[in-house]
Enzyme design. Structure first.
Site, PDB file in Angstrom:
ATOM      1  N   ARG B 229      38.936 -67.656 -69.394  1.00  0.00           N
ATOM      2  CA  ARG B 229      39.546 -66.369 -69.705  1.00  0.00           C
ATOM      3  C   ARG B 229      40.172 -66.416 -71.091  1.00  0.00           C
ATOM      4  O   ARG B 229      40.843 -67.382 -71.450  1.00  0.00           O
ATOM      5  CB  ARG B 229      40.624 -66.034 -68.661  1.00  0.00           C
ATOM      6  CG  ARG B 229      40.046 -65.524 -67.358  1.00  0.00           C
ATOM      7  CD  ARG B 229      39.425 -64.132 -67.561  1.00  0.00           C
ATOM      8  NE  ARG B 229      38.840 -63.574 -66.366  1.00  0.00           N
ATOM      9  CZ  ARG B 229      37.523 -63.504 -66.143  1.00  0.00           C
ATOM     10  NH1 ARG B 229      36.674 -64.018 -67.014  1.00  0.00           N
ATOM     11  NH2 ARG B 229      37.070 -62.906 -65.057  1.00  0.00           N
ATOM     12  N   HIS B 277      31.058 -63.398 -74.049  1.00  0.00           N
ATOM     13  CA  HIS B 277      31.452 -63.414 -72.628  1.00  0.00           C
ATOM     14  C   HIS B 277      30.228 -63.352 -71.718  1.00  0.00           C
ATOM     15  O   HIS B 277      30.172 -62.547 -70.780  1.00  0.00           O
ATOM     16  CB  HIS B 277      32.420 -62.266 -72.316  1.00  0.00           C
ATOM     17  CG  HIS B 277      33.239 -62.536 -71.070  1.00  0.00           C
ATOM     18  ND1 HIS B 277      34.498 -62.048 -70.876  1.00  0.00           N
ATOM     19  CD2 HIS B 277      32.969 -63.286 -69.955  1.00  0.00           C
ATOM     20  CE1 HIS B 277      34.968 -62.442 -69.696  1.00  0.00           C
ATOM     21  NE2 HIS B 277      34.050 -63.200 -69.125  1.00  0.00           N
TER      22      HIS B 277
END
Lengths: 314, 314
Positions: B229, B277
């Site tokens: 994250r 991502h």
């Protein structure tokens, strides 16, 4: 009684230091300063100058610093003596590192993402198949090929292997012979070559073979990874295949001529990764330990390990 | 009875098509065209617009399309309903592909070799340590971290893991808690973060932590791989650490702000790999199948799987 380091295109210094550190009293000579040729019993070689080995009257054993020995066999005046190749688990681990890295690089389209990064572009590319959708085919199922197959399978890839004679590896689909080669290529999206260089394998990575790779794969096209021997590949055919779509990308660690000439179009091709024959680097200390242990065992009358079968060429 | 697709910064089209293909009669709504809010029983979400979920009177279950749910928990008006995260073996395999690829890329110094290739330079770089000389440390030992540890170990790396509470994984050295973190970092050459985003982990990948990584490793310096994250990392600190040598290189798939702003120096830093991502891309069909199966089971009165513990945040 002396050991001769006989290298071309490779610096002998680190080997000499390591051998001296491991065995203080050893008489080490470095070609071309051979001293009295009659003293030399053992030679540690890499691409030896042709004829030098034949000039050593008391030579007993030749040690290759690598797993491949084509660099030695190309000496047409090679004396009829035991030729020992370097085999160790470290070399196998290094080769599998390289193979897994290159296969993952293409499966994950890192050359494309690298270009996007340079353009500061945040974008996902499609397709981006998972390892379980990509069929890797490994040419050559010796110690190196088998380990690469097992590690690729552990990462999730669909792995098959091909070898001249039929092998059996749990969990890996094994093909063999000329008939098997066609079926093997037709199911392969990423082709990894770990075959030795022999008269049979020379030039086999050519246009005809590339055209037989899977055309319906999950990547934009077939990929070639050659981490074995450069003389297997026809570099003009690789460039053409990248142009006509028979290949989408390539990772090459070995070349027809090494070092790769700076005029080669492979250096700057956007879909080619070039590395300087370092896929599986022999750890210098490991090579030296191996050679000294074999010399000691041989002196005790024990058999040498990993002696090359000169008929097969590996 | 309807299912609402509630995405921001992600196109819903492929999800809608896949759900429709899997279950013909399903009433699918796509935010912001929600129709009658009372119809909606289930929501499939990614970074949902805050407050929308709270406006659905008959909502029963919220499904996250990813394994992480911080994108959902940031909705301060999140209704008190079961929140299900997406967990499947495919997602785990994808994450381990990314982790192994990035770790191998840095261990094998591919950024350096890429530069040499662009300059047509045939040259071996030293050091080039084998996997068995490189210590990888994985932060987070959930399903993803554990699988990454096992695959890295299979490739030959020295692998350790750290988690808040002590875990036990055969063949992997496991550290835990604050005391364990110091010892874990001090033995780590390549740090891989797979931790969830919680108040405790926010900003932990900072200058102070980088300075505690191993300074005596076999690579030119420590490496950071963040595939978890983005809110865990302090990007200004990463750039500084790359400058002062506390970090040698980084692979980042996640960022403080996504998409990564084009003004970020990370885009063009020569020792940083930026990916959008996509380390672990949810296979769209797998997500949709998973959601429909859970809805069917829930309707039959069976318990939901992989419901988030809102107290822990994952």
């Amino acid at each position: 009684m002396a050991l001769l380091i006989l290298f071309r295109h490779l610096k002998p210094d680190r080997y000499k230091r390591e051998l001296a550190a491991l065995e203080g009293g050893l008489d080490i000579r470095v070609w071309p300063d051979c001293g009295d040729l009659e003293d030399i019993r053992h030679a540690l070689v890499w691409k030896p100058e042709p004829g030098v080995l034949a000039s050593l009257p008391n030579l007993q054993v030749i040690f290759s610093i690598g797993a491949g020995v084509d660099n030695v066999l190309s000496d047409t005046r090679l004396p009829d003596l035991p030729l020992v190749r370097f085999v160790d688990p470290n070399l196998t681990m290094r080769m599998s590192e390289y193979v897994c890295l290159q296969v993952l690089t293409h499966q994950r389209r890192m050359l494309d993402y690298r270009e996007l990064q340079q353009e500061r572009q945040w974008k996902e590319l499609w397709p981006q198949p998972g390892a379980n959708e990509v069929r890797v085919g490994v040419l050559g199922l010796g110690v190196l090929g088998r380990d690469a197959c097992e590690k690729l399978a552990a990462l999730g890839f669909q792995v098959a292997g091909w070898s001249r004679s039929q092998k059996d590896i749990p969990g890996i689909e094994c093909f063999s012979g000329n008939d098997g080669l066609d079926r093997f290529l037709a199911r392969t999206d990423i082709l990894v070559s770990l075959l030795p260089h022999t008269p049979e394998t020379e030039g086999m990575l050519n246009a005809g073979l590339f055209a037989r790779l899977a055309q319906d794969g999950p990547l934009p096209g077939p990929v070639l990874v050659n981490a074995g021997r450069g003389r297997l590949q026809v570099e003009a055919d690789i460039v053409s295949a990248l142009g006509n779509g028979d290949l989408w990308a390539a990772s090459l660690d070995v070349f027809e001529e090494e070092p790769l000439p700076s005029s080669s179009p492979l250096w700057t091709h956007p879909r080619v990764i070039v590395t300087p024959h370092n896929a599986s680097i022999s750890d210098i200390r490991a090579v030296c330990t191996y050679v000294l242990e074999q010399i000691a065992a041989h002196d005790r009358g024990e058999p040498l390990q990993n002696v090359v079968d000169l008929g097969r060429g590996y």
